[in-house]
Design an enzyme around this catalytic site. Structure first.
Site, PDB file in Angstrom:
ATOM      1  N   LYS A  36      37.748  32.475  42.763  1.00 55.51           N
ATOM      2  CA  LYS A  36      38.843  32.679  43.721  1.00 55.51           C
ATOM      3  C   LYS A  36      40.098  33.224  43.043  1.00 55.51           C
ATOM      4  O   LYS A  36      40.788  34.085  43.586  1.00 55.51           O
ATOM      5  CB  LYS A  36      39.168  31.373  44.455  1.00 55.51           C
ATOM      6  CG  LYS A  36      38.155  31.002  45.516  1.00 55.51           C
ATOM      7  CD  LYS A  36      38.429  31.724  46.823  1.00 55.51           C
ATOM      8  CE  LYS A  36      37.214  31.915  47.722  1.00 55.51           C
ATOM      9  NZ  LYS A  36      36.528  30.680  48.074  1.00 55.51           N
ATOM     10  N   LYS A  96      24.851  37.107  48.178  1.00 56.57           N
ATOM     11  CA  LYS A  96      25.275  36.099  49.156  1.00 56.57           C
ATOM     12  C   LYS A  96      25.953  36.726  50.370  1.00 56.57           C
ATOM     13  O   LYS A  96      26.951  37.445  50.219  1.00 56.57           O
ATOM     14  CB  LYS A  96      26.239  35.116  48.478  1.00 56.57           C
ATOM     15  CG  LYS A  96      26.631  33.959  49.369  1.00 56.57           C
ATOM     16  CD  LYS A  96      27.632  33.039  48.703  1.00 56.57           C
ATOM     17  CE  LYS A  96      28.553  32.434  49.728  1.00 56.57           C
ATOM     18  NZ  LYS A  96      29.727  31.819  49.174  1.00 56.57           N
ATOM     19  N   LYS A 123      31.497  36.108  54.807  1.00 56.04           N
ATOM     20  CA  LYS A 123      32.362  36.697  55.842  1.00 56.04           C
ATOM     21  C   LYS A 123      33.582  37.363  55.236  1.00 56.04           C
ATOM     22  O   LYS A 123      34.117  38.303  55.763  1.00 56.04           O
ATOM     23  CB  LYS A 123      32.792  35.658  56.868  1.00 56.04           C
ATOM     24  CG  LYS A 123      33.412  34.417  56.278  1.00 56.04           C
ATOM     25  CD  LYS A 123      33.363  33.269  57.284  1.00 56.04           C
ATOM     26  CE  LYS A 123      33.427  31.947  56.555  1.00 56.04           C
ATOM     27  NZ  LYS A 123      32.949  30.820  57.293  1.00 56.04           N
TER      28      LYS A 123
END
Ligand code: TYM
Length: 331
Positions: free
Chosen positions: A111, A194, A197
């Site tokens: 992240k 993976k 969204k």
């Protein structure tokens, strides 16, 4: 009877990865176990601190849960922020979560690469908030996808550390759960391993997608010029299409295209057409229910109120007991 907890962040519509990774197993468990499923709206702020319309996103995910078959009479379905006990347990667990272990967490490291301008403390303590969600109900089973494995390991660390520090046997160990099978990871249509969204919208098939959108995305999925020698190892993007087919299509269909691949006769256009039609067939019942539920304000209100009430009852008990264990006593 086991206690089961799981949740999904409202940062976009639900996709097939969410369904096969988390929802499907939860649906199978809600008949027989003590189940909690929530909308992880606090978590969504770690990546989207100023969402354009948080309420709309929460409502969408809630409706999609119900459309998939989560049953508010059997399971407790709630919005994380309706249960403020979550934040108290999160605070208390934070005191025994160490910087080093949080900084080493793979999802944190990923992240901070993708959102360099927003490396906030919530991101660092994301696994602690997740642990609070699960320990709040003293759950033992957590139906999730493969990407959550490390978070589950951290939950166990926090649960065991709490027990050790305060010399109690209070929190049981939570484990990721997929009925004894390996945890799943549904791939994306863009060659990534993976479906997600946030990274690339065209890589995900959403439960609410219209047939035309599904056809367009699937037909654009990454492929190559095809195998040159029999039984060749499949490159990642091709392996992804086969994996999606194995989740969505019949075994006969999968075997048919696999045989064509192994004999170098495959035409990816045909395979993708089939995959698109199977994805449309699979999502169709959800789509119909989603639009029906979206306008049923009264029902949604009832579900959320009932869920908050049941979740707070369970959470309140845990937080009262945890306070007592730590030593907060009333005068
Ligand atoms: P989120 O919203 O990223 O993902 C929600 C669930 O969907 C699964 N998932 C997948 N499974 C298989 N293949 C994929 N491509 C795929 N993409 C997503 C995730 O594994 C997850 O189960 N942090 C959690 C939300 C959460 C939570 C919790 C879960 C907050 N507190 C407590 C369980 C228990 C998450 O990743 O959300």
């Amino acid at each position: 009877m086991e206690t089961v907890v799981s949740g999904i962040r409202p940062t976009g519509n639900l996709h097939l990865g969410n369904y096969f990774g988390a929802l499907k197993n939860f649906l199978k468990m809600q008949q027989e176990h003590h189940c909690f499923f929530f909308v992880a709206d606090y978590h969504s702020l770690t990546t989207h601190p100023t969402p354009f319309d948080l309420h709309k996103n929460i409502k969408q995910v809630l409706v999609e849960y119900l459309a998939c078959g989560l049953d508010p009479e059997k399971a407790t379905i709630y919005i994380q922020s309706d249960v403020p006990e979550t934040t108290e347990l999160y605070l208390l667990l934070n005191m025994n979560a160490y910087m080093g272990e949080l900084e080493r967490c793979t999802s944190f490291k990923e992240k901070i690469k993708t959102q360099q301008n927003n490396v906030n403390a919530g991101l660092l303590t994301y696994p602690v908030l997740m642990a609070a969600d699960v320990l709040l109900h003293r759950a033992t089973k957590v139906p999730v996808g493969k990407d959550q494995e490390q978070h589950l390991e951290m939950m166990r660390t926090f649960a065991n550390r709490f027990n050790r520090i305060y010399n109690v046997e209070y929190f049981p160990e939570p484990h990721a759960f997929n009925f004894g099978e390996a945890l799943v990871k549904i791939p994306g249509l863009d060659g990534s391993t993976k479906m997600s969204k946030s990274e690339n919208e065209n890589s995900a098939i959403f439960l609410a997608d219209e047939p035309a959108a599904i056809r367009k995305k699937v037909m654009r999925a990454l492929t190559d010029e095809g195998p040159k020698t029999p039984n060749e190892k499949k490159p990642q993007a091709i392996e992804n299409i086969f994996n999606l087919m194995s989740a969505l299509s019949s075994k006969e269909t999968y075997d048919h295209f696999n045989e064509l691949y192994n004999t170098c006769q495959i035409r990816y256009g045909d395979m993708k057409k089939q995959l698109a039609e199977d994805a449309i067939k699979f999502t169709e019942p959800f789509r119909a229910r989603i639009s029906e539920l979206m306008s049923d304000k009264e029902y949604l209100h009832k579900v959320v109120r009932m869920g908050a009430e049941k979740a707070r009852e369970s959470a309140g008990k845990t937080v009262r007991e945890v306070r007592e264990i730590i030593g907060f006593k009333s005068f």
